[in-house]
Design an enzyme around this catalytic site. Structure first.
Site, PDB file in Angstrom:
ATOM      1  N   THR A  75      16.427  85.718  63.308  1.00 29.20           N
ATOM      2  CA  THR A  75      16.953  84.259  63.437  1.00 29.20           C
ATOM      3  C   THR A  75      16.932  83.488  62.096  1.00 29.20           C
ATOM      4  OG1 THR A  75      16.134  84.038  65.767  1.00 29.20           O
ATOM      5  CG2 THR A  75      16.269  81.883  64.474  1.00 29.20           C
ATOM      6  N   ASN A 155      23.378  91.357  72.878  1.00 28.92           N
ATOM      7  CA  ASN A 155      22.191  91.614  73.224  1.00 28.92           C
ATOM      8  C   ASN A 155      22.230  91.371  74.679  1.00 28.92           C
ATOM      9  OD1 ASN A 155      22.919  88.677  72.490  1.00 28.92           O
ATOM     10  ND2 ASN A 155      21.364  88.194  73.768  1.00 28.92           N
ATOM     11  N   SER A 202      16.469  92.667  62.539  1.00 29.64           N
ATOM     12  CA  SER A 202      15.227  92.204  63.280  1.00 29.64           C
ATOM     13  C   SER A 202      14.178  93.459  63.095  1.00 29.64           C
ATOM     14  CB  SER A 202      15.743  91.802  64.576  1.00 29.64           C
ATOM     15  OG  SER A 202      14.240  91.546  65.301  1.00 29.64           O
ATOM     16  N   THR A 244       4.509  83.479  50.715  1.00 27.87           N
ATOM     17  CA  THR A 244       3.735  84.614  50.699  1.00 27.87           C
ATOM     18  C   THR A 244       4.311  85.827  51.310  1.00 27.87           C
ATOM     19  OG1 THR A 244       1.734  83.455  50.238  1.00 27.87           O
ATOM     20  CG2 THR A 244       1.416  85.478  50.797  1.00 27.87           C
ATOM     21  N   CYS A 329      15.704  84.439  74.976  1.00 27.59           N
ATOM     22  CA  CYS A 329      15.603  83.191  74.484  1.00 27.59           C
ATOM     23  C   CYS A 329      16.151  82.280  75.761  1.00 27.59           C
ATOM     24  CB  CYS A 329      16.449  82.770  73.512  1.00 27.59           C
ATOM     25  SG  CYS A 329      16.037  83.889  72.087  1.00 27.59           S
TER      26      CYS A 329
END
Length: 383
Positions: A75, A155, A202, A244, A329
């Site tokens: 994403t 998907n 991903s 980070t 989702c």
């Protein structure tokens, strides 16, 4: 959760591989340094580990080490790729984008945002096959087309899109190609070695932890894709993605990618065998497959059962299998699938499509025959 429930929803997420979990734990508790710390050995080890991970994952798609940045997942990679090109499009007057109506929301919603900002977006529909043709994309190509964004593997249906063919054509033009490879990375490896400009990856679809992914930004000769950052706060990740680095997650993605590459041929054979077992068992029910089965990955199957409501079926089967109606989702709403609707399927089919997706080694005890028996008993008599 009942231990005997077979998990058939790997298109939503996979179980972290035990080897991967061990690696993540080690980099959390032993080699826990910050890859940006240059003054001690802990930081040096973290930096070296991240470099090795970057080098390997880039190599799996035929890219150079410096062409890959780490992100929190597909994403974020999609957003950097799509929104990061906007400024270049505005400067050059190239505000036209081609995509498909079957993309994941992580692509559709950033593009709708660009549409609100004055970009023109063509959402192509694939027809019942669920496969966008190369020709339909090229027919829409214009001098001011900035970008084509097309997913690698859908998907919901598992249908493979012709991204490699498109890459070889678009490379000769000034139009960039972005591919959301969340579902295809590792499973259809050769496609992603084509000269695709931007690839979103991903981790949690291949046995890595949630919260890590990557974006490949491939050069065209000496020319870089003119991306600009959409977040600010540090120079990490080629100044495109600040923050980070999550070293344990990156090393988990590294390990998962190695495992998948080593076992991919065996995985594919076993996934196909499972598909055949499932389809044979479902032969005692009345169903039809949604999408072109000839151009699909072996581990995703989208079907609609005649006369059955998907929500009721999921509830009835919850003690046997974990399955979904489509994208994780959006599946909670039980609205018609935007993918199946874009394929032109009737609303009752689009609302009641069920997605089965599996990794063979994780469902060793699954018996598709028992599942099919339950479904057959639920179906009304054929009229």
């Amino acid at each position: 959760m009942n231990a005997v429930v077979a998990y058939l929803d790997v298109a939503a997420t996979t179980r972290v591989e035990p080897r991967v979990a061990d690696v993540v734990l080690r980099w959390m508790t032993e080699d826990f340094g910050n890859a940006g710390s240059r003054t001690h050995e802990y930081g040096a080890r973290a930096k070296k580990g991240v470099h090795e991970a970057r080098e390997f994952i880039a190599r799996t798609v035929g890219a150079k080490t410096e062409e890959l940045i780490f992100t929190s997942g597909a994403t974020e990679s999609n957003n950097i790729a799509l929104l990061g090109l906007a400024a270049h499009g505005e400067k050059t007057g190239r505000r036209h984008i081609i995509t498909s109506a079957i993309e994941h929301k992580a692509v559709i919603e950033p593009l709708l945002h660009l549409q609100e900002k004055g970009f023109e977006v063509d959402f192509l529909k694939p027809g019942p096959s669920g496969r966008i043709s190369k020709e339909s994309v090229l027919e829409k190509l214009r001098d001011d087309t900035l970008l084509v964004s097309l997913m690698h593997v859908n998907n919901e249906t598992g249908v493979i899109q012709p991204v490699a063919e498109l890459a070889n054509v678009l490379r000769k033009t000034s139009t960039f190609l972005h591919v959301d490879a969340a579902q295809g990375y590792g499973k259809v490896p050769d496609d992603l070695k084509a000269p695709i400009d931007l690839i979103s990856i991903s981790g949690h679809k291949i046995g890595a932890p949630k919260g890590v992914g990557a974006l490949v930004v491939r050069r065209r000769g000496w020319d870089k894709v003119p991306l600009e950052p959409i977040m600010f706060g540090g120079g990490q990740e080629r100044k495109l993605r600040p923050g980070t680095l999550p070293v344990p997650h990156i090393m988990g993605l590294f390990e998962a990618a190695k495992i998948f590459q080593e076992g991919q041929p065996r995985w594919e054979r076993a996934a196909r065998e499972m598909r055949e077992r499932l389809l044979t068992a479902l032969g005692k029910t009345r169903f039809h497959i949604n999408g072109d089965a000839e151009h699909a990955v072996p581990h995703i199957l989208n079907v609609t059962f005649d006369g059955l409501n998907a929500e009721a079926l999921i509830v009835r089967l919850k003690n046997q299998v974990a399955i979904a109606t489509g994208s994780a989702c959006t599946s909670a709403s039980y609205t018609p699938s935007h993918v199946l609707m874009a394929m032109g399927l009737p609303e009752d089919v689009a609302t009641n499509g069920l997605r089965f997706s599996w990794f063979p080694g994780q469902v060793a005890d699954f018996g598709p025959e028992e599942l099919a028996e339950t479904i057959a008993h639920m179906q009304p008599e054929a009229s």
